[in-house]
Enzyme design. Structure first.
Site, short mmCIF file in Angstrom:
data_model
loop_
_atom_site.label_atom_id
_atom_site.label_comp_id
_atom_site.label_asym_id
_atom_site.label_seq_id
_atom_site.Cartn_x
_atom_site.Cartn_y
_atom_site.Cartn_z
CB CYS A 269 37.03 55.48 75.79
SG CYS A 269 37.93 55.88 77.31
CG HIS A 317 41.20 55.63 74.34
ND1 HIS A 317 40.03 56.36 74.27
CD2 HIS A 317 41.18 54.79 73.27
CE1 HIS A 317 39.35 55.99 73.21
NE2 HIS A 317 40.00 55.04 72.59
CG HIS A 329 38.02 53.32 69.84
ND1 HIS A 329 39.00 54.24 70.14
CD2 HIS A 329 37.86 53.39 68.49
CE1 HIS A 329 39.44 54.83 69.04
NE2 HIS A 329 38.77 54.32 68.03
#
Length: 353
Positions: A269, A317, A329
Site C-alpha cells: 500500500c 494502510h 490503492h
C-alpha cells in the site's frame, strides 16, 4: 484534522478479500509467524465460507500491519548502514591523520634530543658560527612551543577519534538489532499469510472453486484502467504534481500486491504511494505511518485528487484519493491495485503533499 470513520468492509467486499488469497496462493504465500489469530477449526468440522472469510479478513489485516513494520525496519536498516559507514570512514581518516601527526612529533622530538645533548653555553663556545647557533636556539625554543601545541592537538584528536569509534560501535549494534527486527517482521507476514492459506485449504474443493470464480469476477469489476464504471467526479487535483502522481497510481491498477514492494510491477500500500509520487518528482517517506506526516492535513470533505488517505487508528494502510469518494490503492496480500470506496475502511488522516 477531520477523522472520518465507517464500519469495516461490507460483506461483499470482505468476502472479496477472502477470495483473493486463493488466486495468489501459488505466488506469494508459502510462509510461517507467531501472531494472534482466530483458533483453528476442528478437522472434524469443516469451516464454512463465512468462517473462513472472517478469519482470513483478520489475518490479512494483521499481515498488512506486519508489512508496514517490515517496511519501517527496512528503512531503519538502510539509514543505520549509511550512518555506520560514514562513522567508519571518519574513524579511518582520523586514524590516518593521527598517525601522521605522531610521525611529525617523533621527528621533532628526536631533533630536539640531539640538539640538547650539550649544555647550550658550551655549544655556543664550540660552535664555529655562534650567530647561527643562537638563531637555531631561538628556532628550537619556538619549535618546543609548537610541539606542546601539537601534543595538545594530538590528544584532542585522539579523544574525538575514540568518540567516533564508540559511536560507530553503537551504530553497528543498533544495525544488528534492526536486522533482527526486519527478519522478525518478515516472518510475521509470512506466518499470517500461511495461516490464511491453510484456512482456505480447509474448504471443500467445490466451495473453494466457487470462491475463486467469484473472486475472478469481482477482480474484473474492480481492476479497470478506465473510469467507465466509476464516477470520479470532476474535481481537479490540488497541483500538477498531484495530478501526475494520481495518473501514475491509476496506471498501475491491476498490479499485484506484494509486501515490501515499491514497484514498478508489484506494490504494497505505501509502496504504491511512494512509487507514484516519485513519478511526480517527490520522494515520500516509505511507510504509511510516516506518510501521514508528509504534508498538510485536510479534512476528508476537502479531499482533492492526489491526496493521501491514511486508514485505521494505527495508520497501517494508505491509498490515494482519486475523486468522487474513491481511492486507488494496493489493498492487501493476494489482491491487486484497484479503486475502492473511501468509506470501505475507517479514515484516520487525509494529507495533501
Amino acid at each position: 484534522m477531520s477523522v472520518h470513520r465507517r464500519t469495516p468492509l461490507p460483506g461483499v467486499q470482505r468476502l472479496a478479500r477472502a477470495l483473493a488469497l486463493t488466486a495468489a496462493a501459488t505466488s506469494a504465500l508459502g510462509l510461517t509467524v507467531g501472531g494472534a489469530a482466530a483458533a483453528p477449526l476442528s478437522p472434524a468440522d469443516p469451516p464454512s465460507r463465512s468462517e473462513v472469510k472472517q478469519q482470513v479478513d483478520q489475518l490479512y489485516e494483521e499481515a498488512e500491519r506486519a508489512s508496514e513494520k517490515y517496511n519501517a525496519a527496512q528503512e531503519q536498516q538502510k539509514r543505520l548502514q549509511a550512518e555506520a559507514g560514514s562513522l567508519q570512514d571518519q574513524v579511518a581518516a582520523g586514524q590516518e591523520e593521527l598517525n601522521r601527526m605522531r610521525g611529525d612529533l617523533a621527528a621533532v622530538a628526536a631533533a630536539q634530543y640531539r640538539s640538547q645533548g650539550l649544555d647550550p653555553t658550551l655549544r655556543l663556545m664550540l660552535d664555529q658560527d655562534p650567530a647561527g647557533y643562537l638563531t637555531g636556539a631561538r628556532s628550537l625554543e619556538q619549535a618546543t612551543v609548537r610541539q606542546g601545541d601539537s601534543l595538545r592537538e594530538l590528544a584532542e584528536r585522539q579523544r574525538r577519534l575514540d568518540e567516533r569509534r564508540h559511536e560507530a560501535g553503537a551504530k553497528l549494534a543498533e544495525l544488528e538489532q534492526a536486522r533482527q527486527q526486519l527478519a522478525a517482521a518478515k516472518e510475521d507476514v509470512h506466518e499470517r499469510l500461511a495461516r490464511a492459506q491453510r484456512l482456505l485449504n480447509g474448504l471443500a474443493p467445490a466451495e473453494r472453486a466457487r470462491m475463486v470464480a467469484d473472486d475472478a469476477r469481482e477482480a474484473r469489476q474492480r481492476a479497470t484502467r478506465g473510469t467507465d464504471r466509476i464516477d470520479l467526479g470532476d474535481q481537479p487535483p490540488s497541483s500538477d504534481r498531484a495530478a501526475a502522481a494520481l495518473a501514475a497510481a491509476i496506471s498501475k491498477i491491476g498490479s499485484p500486491y506484494v509486501y515490501g514492494s515499491t514497484g514498478p510491477r508489484t506494490f504494497d500500500c505505501s509502496g504504491l504511494m511512494y512509487w507514484s509520487w516519485r513519478q511526480a518528482g517527490v520522494t515520500l517517506p516509505r511507510t504509511s505511518q510516516a506518510q501521514a506526516s508528509a504534508g498538510r492535513r485536510v479534512s476528508l470533505a476537502d479531499a482533492r485528487p492526489g491526496d493521501l488517505v491514511i486508514f485505521y487508528n494505527d495508520r497501517h494502510h494508505v491509498g490515494m484519493y482519486a475523486g468522487g469518494g474513491v481511492v486507488v490503492h494496493a489493498p492487501y496480500p493476494g489482491a491487486r491495485v484497484r479503486y475502492e470506496s473511501v468509506g470501505a475502511m475507517p479514515v484516520n488522516t487525509v494529507v495533501r503533499v
